[in-house]
Design an enzyme around this catalytic site. Sequence first.
Site, PDB file in Angstrom:
ATOM      1  CG  ASP A 127      -1.454   1.354   1.165  1.00 36.60           C
ATOM      2  OD1 ASP A 127      -1.764   2.116   0.335  1.00 36.60           O
ATOM      3  OD2 ASP A 127      -3.415   0.923   1.010  1.00 36.60           O
ATOM      4  CG  ASP A 141      -3.177   1.169  -2.932  1.00 37.32           C
ATOM      5  OD1 ASP A 141      -1.377   1.206  -2.455  1.00 37.32           O
ATOM      6  OD2 ASP A 141      -4.175   1.311  -1.780  1.00 37.32           O
ATOM      7  CD  GLU A 176      -2.710  -3.375   2.835  1.00 38.14           C
ATOM      8  OE1 GLU A 176      -3.560  -2.272   1.975  1.00 38.14           O
ATOM      9  OE2 GLU A 176      -3.891  -3.588   3.729  1.00 38.14           O
ATOM     10  CB  SER A 184      -6.369   2.497  -0.496  1.00 45.85           C
ATOM     11  OG  SER A 184      -4.995   2.881   0.133  1.00 45.85           O
TER      12      SER A 184
HETATM   13 ZN   LIG Z   1      -2.997   5.475   2.279  1.00 50.98          ZN
END
Ligand SMILES: [Zn+2]
Length: 566
Positions: A97, A418, A372, A147
């Site tokens: 992320d 992302d 993730e 996200s």
């Molecule tokens: Zn963020």
Amino acid sequence: MLLFFYLILPSLLCSLSNSLKIPFQQVEDEAHVEIDDGIEDVHHFQFTSQRKFTPSKDRAESGRSFWLNNGRKILEEKLKGKENRNVAKNIILFLGDGMSVPTLAAARIFKGQRLQQSGEEQSLGFEKFPYVGLSKTYCVDSQVADSACSATAYLNGVKGNIATAGVTADVKKNDCEAMTNSDHHTSSLAAWAQQKGKATGLVTTTRVTHASPSGIYAHTANRDWEYDGPLVADGGDPNKCHDIAKQLVLNSPGNNLKVIMGGGRGTFIPQNISDPEYSNKRGWRKDNENLIATWLESKRAKNASAKFIWDRDHLLETSKALPEYLLGLFEPSHMLYHMLANEKTEPTLKEMVEVAINSLKRSPEGFFLFVEGGKIDLAHHSNYAQIALDETIEFDEAIMKAVEMTDEKDTLIVVTADHAHTMSVSGYPARGSDIFTNLEEAADNLTYSTISYANGPGYKQNWTAPTTRYDLSKDKRDDKLYQFPGTVPLEYETHGGDDVAVFSRGPWAHLLTGNYEQNVIPLVMGYAARIGPTGDIAQSSTSINVSSFYLISLLVLISFLRKTLL
Ligand SMILES: [Zn+2]
Ligand SMILES: *[C@@H]1O[C@H](CO)[C@@H](O)[C@H](O)[C@H]1NC(C)=O
Ligand SMILES: *[C@@H]1O[C@H](CO)[C@@H](O)[C@H](O)[C@H]1NC(C)=O
Ligand SMILES: *[C@@H]1O[C@H](CO)[C@@H](O)[C@H](O)[C@H]1NC(C)=O
Ligand SMILES: *[C@@H]1O[C@H](CO)[C@@H](O)[C@H](O)[C@H]1NC(C)=O
Ligand SMILES: *[C@@H]1O[C@H](CO)[C@@H](O)[C@H](O)[C@H]1NC(C)=O
């Protein structure tokens, strides 16, 4: 003596050159500063850095052969590579992320410097995957992604609106009505995989109901509706619009996930029940539903073995006798930053991934796993660059565990992000400069650090002399929680709109090269695994197609028969 050469001499020379207004030439390296060609030189190579590491001269890097041999080795390796056109039995999507391209460069330098190397020449494990592409991350109504909308893209193959997940752009943020219309629902790689009998799972370091993982199983008009509290506060009807935790436990594909691990007990446990780990904390749910109990009951109703665990010991114990369904929630909210977590009670991402793969591997039809590294993003939002880079290295370790446990022949592994962040690696720091503590001179006679952000809480002002910039030089820049400077003050640093990298290996990974929209990623993964909307596009397993193969065989047979019969 060494100190004199590496620290004092360059700075003496530097100040000398400044006062004489001649471009400073670095003496101990053979690097040449461009000769003045009449155009004003915008490059001020002032190597004022404190050198912790050996300058390049002492390594094999001087001259031609080191670089030509290195380059040749890489080329030869590439020439040996063959496109893998097998059907992907297993597919794993690793999502860092907020893992922007500058985050990769800085993380590999940090990794190398921890090993007492110069750093720049290091690489993260997944950076050596054979194929790399770039994905464009914008969402339908937003130049820079969050996200949630990006999860819709890289998990469902469809772009939506910012702050929504698992729904098309027909659903605007907070539109409870539109979100309940199933025409607006997208379906994810997990749903596609389940339709073809594959086992599915998710592992994250954030709450399992947070934006990125929600893209696997939820359809929501607001990513914040992780439990009923925020949904009700936004005027939503909790009986009409289910919160994200409820969707995970009650609806398909969430209720069919074999493995769910991460943080976020709070969104599962009611307010009138204590947290199992911290007796002074309670659950968050206002509707008093215990979703952990509901989850366990639903598995029991299927006559399946199921287990809920909440600390590292449970995980290690469970790994010896895996249940059919596993729910691991290791913190009330997000899991802690790896650098700050208690390693005895909180598993690492790598440990969770190992258990997840061992569990899913039991499926004869193969599996889909989403993993993730969710806290790279959160650290960047606080301008905690050191934590963000450490989380990136942890994420890499989890990826390399998966590489070790699977076979490239039948397992497609994709690693991507992302969206980007605003961190930059800037200046002209000398080779081997400490990625955190290095300072370069600025035009106002103060200094700046190699790492800085366009914005965020790391914004610093000199309050005693407001017309001068803040002086960083006395700050503890190697502190884990040092907030690197942001140009613009914001409570939270923002995402960046730059493209993010996509690294891949395994069946059909070569299709993920080039520059493409983010929503292409799951469509390629689905094609490779024969699942989802692109799963029925014909695959030719070799470059010779089947009919020409038969034709050639026939000709060979005829000539053979002729020779033997005549
Ligand atoms: Zn963020
Ligand atoms: C929590 O509230 C629910 C619903 O009101 C009730 O059934 C349950 O017994 C309560 N639990 C505790 C521990 O108070
Ligand atoms: C549940 O599983 C057990 C053990 O596999 C089996 O003996 C039993 O018949 C099953 N019951 C139902 C209702 O499927
Ligand atoms: C920086 O220092 C130099 C030399 O002492 C001085 O001439 C110059 O005015 C200073 N610049 C600023 C912006 O303070
Ligand atoms: C603020 O400015 C004053 C005056 O130039 C200086 O003495 C002080 O060190 C500065 N402090 C910081 C933190 O920049
Ligand atoms: C296979 O090859 C033959 C001969 O080269 C060609 O005529 C045919 O269209 C090809 N079929 C497919 C499905 O590509």
